[in-house]
Design an enzyme around this catalytic site. Structure first.
Site, PDB file in Angstrom:
ATOM      1  N   GLN A  47       0.818  -1.215   0.000  1.00 26.39           N
ATOM      2  CA  GLN A  47       0.000   0.000   0.000  1.00 26.39           C
ATOM      3  C   GLN A  47       0.859   1.276   0.000  1.00 26.39           C
ATOM      4  OE1 GLN A  47      -2.757  -1.847   3.403  1.00 26.39           O
ATOM      5  NE2 GLN A  47      -3.430   0.169   2.790  1.00 26.39           N
ATOM      6  N   HIS A  48       0.200   2.390  -0.255  1.00 19.71           N
ATOM      7  CA  HIS A  48       0.678   3.754   0.005  1.00 19.71           C
ATOM      8  C   HIS A  48       1.760   4.316  -0.921  1.00 19.71           C
ATOM      9  CE1 HIS A  48      -1.413   3.348   3.836  1.00 19.71           C
ATOM     10  NE2 HIS A  48      -0.587   2.419   4.259  1.00 19.71           N
ATOM     11  N   ASP A  56      -2.239  -4.884  -0.434  1.00 19.42           N
ATOM     12  CA  ASP A  56      -1.900  -6.262  -0.041  1.00 19.42           C
ATOM     13  C   ASP A  56      -2.658  -6.737   1.197  1.00 19.42           C
ATOM     14  OD1 ASP A  56      -0.376  -4.638   1.654  1.00 19.42           O
ATOM     15  OD2 ASP A  56       1.525  -5.602   1.187  1.00 19.42           O
TER      16      ASP A  56
HETATM   17  O1  LIG Z   1       1.736   0.202   4.947  1.00 18.49           O
HETATM   18  C1  LIG Z   1       1.190  -0.874   5.118  1.00 18.49           C
HETATM   19  C2  LIG Z   1      -0.200  -0.939   5.608  1.00 18.49           C
HETATM   20  O2  LIG Z   1      -0.745   0.303   5.933  1.00 18.49           O
HETATM   21  C3  LIG Z   1       1.957  -2.131   4.820  1.00 18.49           C
HETATM   22  O3  LIG Z   1       1.291  -3.266   5.325  1.00 18.49           O
HETATM   23  C4  LIG Z   1       2.261  -2.225   3.342  1.00 18.49           C
HETATM   24  O4  LIG Z   1       1.067  -2.525   2.626  1.00 18.49           O
HETATM   25  C5  LIG Z   1       3.378  -3.218   3.049  1.00 18.49           C
HETATM   26  O5  LIG Z   1       2.999  -4.538   3.207  1.00 18.49           O
HETATM   27  P1  LIG Z   1       3.981  -5.804   3.220  1.00 18.49           P
HETATM   28  O6  LIG Z   1       4.934  -5.690   2.109  1.00 18.49           O
HETATM   29  O7  LIG Z   1       4.618  -5.867   4.555  1.00 18.49           O
HETATM   30  O8  LIG Z   1       3.028  -6.973   3.023  1.00 18.49           O
END
Ligand SMILES: O=C(CO)[C@@H](O)[C@H](O)COP(=O)(O)O
Ligand SMILES: Nc1ncnc2c1ncn2[C@@H]1O[C@H](COP(=O)(O)OP(=O)(O)O)[C@@H](O)[C@H]1O
Length: 461
Positions: free
Chosen positions: A71-72, A219
């Site tokens: 995300q983000h 994700d």
């Molecule tokens: O920033 C967040 C949720 O707000 C993280 O959960 C990212 O989405 C990265 O996810 P992973 O690579 O650790 O699965």
């Protein structure tokens, strides 16, 4: 048999899983690593996707696919659709003071009510403010802004789209109204770039070489689809130990937490996904294993050979700074080091317990007092994590059989697109193991004693 593919373009790697659209039966999968670092050229995600798809035996026989991703991340595109600069990822903390500035301007409660979350360094809106403050030339070149899953989906379909789940992590889309807050974006960025069209959970994003492409999502939203759902009201939440640590549950109503700890996301089915996220999770184990010069399997054996509580040795796992608690500049530290605790087994145990105490704080912050926790993500492959988790969480822990649940959730979304049903297709749930242990409250008490003084430095809204 109709096949669907799910893609998980997460922080450390890209995974592709191919499943039977009707039953969800696993057919084949592959993965490829991403570059390290918190600033990445999006082209590297595409390369990894192509390599992962090839490792999965290719996509020639799939009828539909969907992309879930970290995300983000901030992806800025110019008039021609080329990237303006490398993407800044969710775990890049250079935008911490930009986030603090945004919160100071409007107040935390305003943000929580306007967009469901109080922006931290991770949120796209904070990264865009950082860009406005530090790289005005790149702002001038930016014609549109999107997220990692949007960018990959656009490479597939040629269209700029997103979904509710990922849009809810931008800081300029409201889960409560289902609308962009373009005024918030303009205020943060100084100009108004084009934004992806927000698709509904069952809308088609487009086509790729004759295959239907589903909307995709963030994700964590895909992980929830992959494990089959867990609602806070059912007494169950999901904890994921990937690069990030996340604790989340499905909710029927949007949330707005002015403390900033709970992100009020939307999910991938039309509901909501309150979530608490830490910057440090599975890589705490990687770091401990590398410090000790052992494999992750040996780290697990060492941890299980040491006494509960590691005789007072505590590892504070703020190795990459931290997001919850809000300590972007923090570093990790070891406390209680004595001759008797200076052993590989004690250090391994302290790493596993430090990680779990950190995640237990995230679970508490979610405020749902769950009866059971479902554990997923790469870190859940550690036997020590699985066996020590119920003692630290003080609750039974359910661990689905090892698998790629984000990619599986994306595949299920692709199957949903084909099925055209009101709810996602029912797939047979993965087998899971249940771990029980007597709660050992003093592990968390000792952790709280050590982490307490650091919390007084929390940036907080
Ligand atoms: O920033 C967040 C949720 O707000 C993280 O959960 C990212 O989405 C990265 O996810 P992973 O690579 O650790 O699965
Ligand atoms: N057996 C294991 N024990 C502990 N950690 C593991 C094990 N297998 C994988 N991991 C860790 O899981 C992490 C990757 O998890 P994953 O959920 O794929 O992350 P992401 O989706 O953020 O890229 C890596 O840091 C890796 O070291």
């Amino acid at each position: 048999m109709t096949l669907v593919a799910g893609v998980d373009s997460s922080t450390q790697s890209c995974k592709v899983v191919i499943r039977d659209a009707e039953t969800g039966a696993h057919v084949r999968e592959g993965s490829a690593p991403h570059p390290t670092g918190t600033e990445v050229a999006p082209a590297a995600w595409w390369d990894a996707f192509e390599r992962a798809a090839e490792a999965a035996g290719g996509l020639a026989d799939v009828a539909a696919l969907s992309v879930a991703a970290q995300q983000h991340g901030m992806v800025c595109l110019d008039e021609r659709g080329d990237v303006v600069r490398d993407a800044l990822l969710w775990n890049d903390t250079r935008s911490a003071s930009a986030a603090a500035g945004l919160v100071a301007e409007r107040g935390a409660r305003w943000w929580a009510e306007a967009v469901g979350s109080v922006p931290l360094a991770s949120f796209t809106v904070a990264k865009l403010r950082w860009l406005a403050e530090h790289e005005p030339d790149n702002v001038r070149r930016t014609a549109s802004v999107c997220l990692p899953h949007d960018w990959l989906t656009r490479r597939l379909t040629g269209r700029l789209t997103t979904d509710r789940g990922d849009a809810s992590g931008t800081g300029y889309w409201s889960p409560a109204t289902g609308e962009y807050r373009r005024d918030v974006l303009k205020d943060a960025f100084g100009t108004l770039p084009e934004l992806p069209r927000v698709l509904g959970p069952r809308d088609q994003a487009g086509e790729w070489e004759g295959r239907a492409v589903a909307p995709g999502t963030g994700d964590n939203m895909a992980a929830m689809l992959g494990v089959g759902g867990a609602s806070g009201s059912s007494g169950e939440i999901v904890v994921s130990i990937g690069t990030s640590g996340t604790a989340f549950a499905v909710a029927d109503t949007p949330s707005a937490d002015p403390s900033g700890k709970i992100a009020g996301f939307a999910d991938a089915t039309g509901r909501y996904l309150p979530l608490v996220c830490t910057l440090n999770a599975a890589r705490v184990l990687d770091a401990a294993a590398s410090l000790l010069g052992v494999s992750l399997e040996r780290l697990s054996e060492l941890a299980l050979s040491a006494p509960a509580g590691a005789d007072g040795l505590v590892l504070l796992p703020y190795l990459e700074g931290e997001r919850t608690p809000d300590l972007p500049d923090a570093t990790g530290s070891l406390h209680g080091l004595r001759l008797a605790t200076a052993t590989p087994a004690h250090l391994a145990r302290a790493a596993v317990e430090g990680l779990l105490c950190h995640l237990a704080d995230a679970v508490d912050a979610l405020g749902l007092a769950p009866e059971r926790i479902r554990l997923i993500g790469g870190g859940a492959r550690s036997e020590a994590v699985r066996r020590i988790a119920p003692a630290v969480f003080g609750r039974p822990v359910l661990v689905p059989e090892p698998g790629e649940y984000v990619a599986t959730g994306a595949a299920r979304q692709a199957a949903w697109l084909l099925a055209e049903t009101p709810e996602p297709p029912e797939w047979a749930p993965a087998g899971e193991a249940r771990y029980d242990a007597e709660p050992v409250p003093w592990i968390r008490e000792r952790y709280a004693e050590v982490s307490g003084p650091f919390l007084s430095a929390e940036v907080g809204p």
